[in-house]
Design a protein around this motif. Structure first.
Motif, PDB file in Angstrom:
ATOM      1  N   GLY A 101       0.832  -1.182   0.000  1.00 38.77           N
ATOM      2  CA  GLY A 101       0.000   0.000   0.000  1.00 38.77           C
ATOM      3  C   GLY A 101       0.875   1.243   0.000  1.00 38.77           C
ATOM      4  N   SER A 102       0.436   2.294  -0.678  1.00 38.59           N
ATOM      5  CA  SER A 102       1.224   3.524  -0.738  1.00 38.59           C
ATOM      6  C   SER A 102       0.298   4.724  -0.875  1.00 38.59           C
ATOM      7  N   GLU A 103       0.809   5.873  -0.465  1.00 38.29           N
ATOM      8  CA  GLU A 103       0.070   7.103  -0.678  1.00 38.29           C
ATOM      9  C   GLU A 103       0.033   7.454  -2.164  1.00 38.29           C
ATOM     10  N   ILE A 187      -1.031  -0.572  -4.386  1.00 36.04           N
ATOM     11  CA  ILE A 187      -2.394  -0.041  -4.379  1.00 36.04           C
ATOM     12  C   ILE A 187      -2.399   1.202  -3.487  1.00 36.04           C
ATOM     13  N   GLN A 188      -3.287   2.114  -3.780  1.00 39.28           N
ATOM     14  CA  GLN A 188      -3.324   3.366  -3.029  1.00 39.28           C
ATOM     15  C   GLN A 188      -4.047   3.185  -1.705  1.00 39.28           C
ATOM     16  N   ARG A 189      -3.461   3.770  -0.652  1.00 32.94           N
ATOM     17  CA  ARG A 189      -4.141   3.775   0.642  1.00 32.94           C
ATOM     18  C   ARG A 189      -5.446   4.548   0.500  1.00 32.94           C
ATOM     19  N   VAL A 190      -6.472   4.087   1.189  1.00 24.91           N
ATOM     20  CA  VAL A 190      -7.770   4.758   1.099  1.00 24.91           C
ATOM     21  C   VAL A 190      -8.138   5.390   2.436  1.00 24.91           C
ATOM     22  N   ILE A 191      -8.693   6.569   2.366  1.00 23.81           N
ATOM     23  CA  ILE A 191      -9.285   7.339   3.474  1.00 23.81           C
ATOM     24  C   ILE A 191      -8.260   7.800   4.503  1.00 23.81           C
ATOM     25  N   ALA A 192      -7.588   6.848   5.204  1.00 22.40           N
ATOM     26  CA  ALA A 192      -6.722   7.239   6.318  1.00 22.40           C
ATOM     27  C   ALA A 192      -5.256   7.092   5.957  1.00 22.40           C
ATOM     28  N   ASN A 193      -4.467   8.136   6.238  1.00 20.44           N
ATOM     29  CA  ASN A 193      -3.022   8.055   6.099  1.00 20.44           C
ATOM     30  C   ASN A 193      -2.405   7.516   7.375  1.00 20.44           C
TER      31      ASN A 193
END
Length: 404
Positions: A101-103, A187-193
């Motif tokens: 997962g990544s920003e 894949i992109q992180r969703v909602i929360a960093n």
């Protein structure tokens, strides 16, 4: 069977992790998902909220097929060594790919960034040294040096000020440096960093935010919306059995004892303790009653909170500079748990493995890296300060890999 890997801590396993797991399986089109998971101490230099067996159970109940322990020496290391150990194990397990997962969410940006830093390695390292001589922390020096060499680049690049992007870059760097054929995906992180606090209006929160809610509220009801039911039930079971969650505040009395039983000079032998920090650590331990007050006395612009916590983790486990320098790559594969699919996959590749498969710790007790894992586990349980923790000392010799 086609296998793909993920690199995890699951501290604890939450809805964002479930999304990552499910999307990784789809993106890599894999039948088997293998998680390389940190043990009882984590990359940010912290004791895990709950032990590795409970977190393994969470992972398996959520759909992971096989969980392997990342040895202590890599699980608590700086990002590049953390990544190297994890990718090496996934490659050793014959994974065709790994997914992080990544920003950023774009693999091309990571590959462009890797090529840029490789081509400008000398200038990059010179710039890092220049910034560090000005007294800034190592992570900030990296970021400032990166900004310098990427100023005129038009290709999409990764923002290396973001924690998951940093890890993702090092995963790709490790895969290429180790000359593996394992293919990266993101894949992109969703909602929360990573550092975001939990919001009651959402069902996905960062592990950091979830732990903050748990410790601030003192009960589990506040974190229930952010967890799969199986994870929530596992945390409930842990709370009822262990009566405490892992944290430096909980572990501080034992940490303080360990620090003060040493001299200032002898503290300098432990990994990552450098530039006179042994003096600050020893002095603070003599006057600080809580971990928070202890950290406030020793924090500095030179070292990040995470870097100091890693120093303390190594003091706590008495992991030395000498041991760190002797550590190159993982020397074994230790399954913590598996379902039927994971067991079948492991059986299918068993004869082709180049590393020993350790299911029974007693049979491999001479392995130095494994001894570190056992020691770290024992000290973790003592740090919990509960009768459960006392009973769990030595459990690495008694508990077999979980099978579901």
């Amino acid at each position: 069977m086609k296998a793909s890997g993920i690199i995890v801590e699951y501290n604890p396993f939450h809805n964002g992790h479930l999304h990552h797991l499910q999307q990784s399986r789809l993106k890599t089109n894999s039948e088997v998902m293998i998680a390389v998971m940190s043990g009882n101490f984590l990359q940010r230099g912290e004791p895990a909220l709950v032990d590795k067996w409970t977190r393994t159970k969470m992972a398996l109940l959520a759909g992971v097929d096989l969980v392997i322990e990342l040895p202590y020496a890599f699980a608590t290391a700086q990002a590049s060594d953390f990544a190297k150990g994890a990718i090496f194990l996934l490659d050793a397990l014959k994974c065709k790919s790994f997914c992080f997962g990544s920003e950023e969410g774009s693999l091309k940006a990571f590959l462009h960034t890797y090529d840029l830093l490789l081509e400008n390695k000398a200038d990059y390292n010179t710039a890092i040294s220049t910034f560090m001589k000005k007294g800034v922390s190592y992570p900030k020096a990296l970021n400032e040096a990166y900004k310098l060499i990427s100023t005129d680049v038009t290709l999409p690049l990764v923002d290396l000020s973001k924690p998951n992007n940093i890890l993702g870059y090092h995963y790709i760097e490790a895969a290429k440096t180790l000359n593996t054929e394992i293919q990266p995906e993101t894949i992109q992180r969703v909602i929360a960093n990573y550092h975001d606090e939990a919001k009651t209006s959402e069902t996905i929160a960062s592990a950091t935010g979830i732990r903050k809610v748990l410790f601030d509220d003192g009960d589990l009801t506040g974190v229930q919306p952010f967890l799969p039911l199986t994870s929530f039930e596992a945390l409930m079971e842990w709370q009822n059995t262990a009566n405490s969650f892992g944290s430096w505040e909980r572990f501080y009395p034992l940490l303080r004892f360990i620090i003060l039983r040493h001299t200032k000079e002898s503290l300098a032998q432990f990994a990552e303790v450098t530039e006179g920090m042994e003096n600050a650590i020893w002095n603070a331990a003599t006057t600080s009653i809580t971990f928070q007050s202890f950290m406030e006395k020793i924090k500095s612009k030179r070292f990040t909170w995470t870097r100091i916590q890693r120093m303390l983790t190594h003091i706590f486990t008495e992991f030395t500079w000498k041991q760190l320098k002797e550590t190159e790559l993982p020397t074994y594969i230790r399954p913590l748990g598996m379902n039927k699919k994971g067991q079948a996959y492991l059986q299918s590749i068993k004869k082709d493995l180049e590393l020993p498969l350790v299911s029974r710790v007693a049979a491999s007790k001479e392995n130095k890296l494994l001894q570190l894992d056992i020691k770290a586990a024992n000290l973790y349980y003592l740090g919990l300060q509960s009768s459960f923790g006392q009973q769990m000392v030595g459990s690495d010799f008694r508990i077999a890999p979980i099978r579901m």
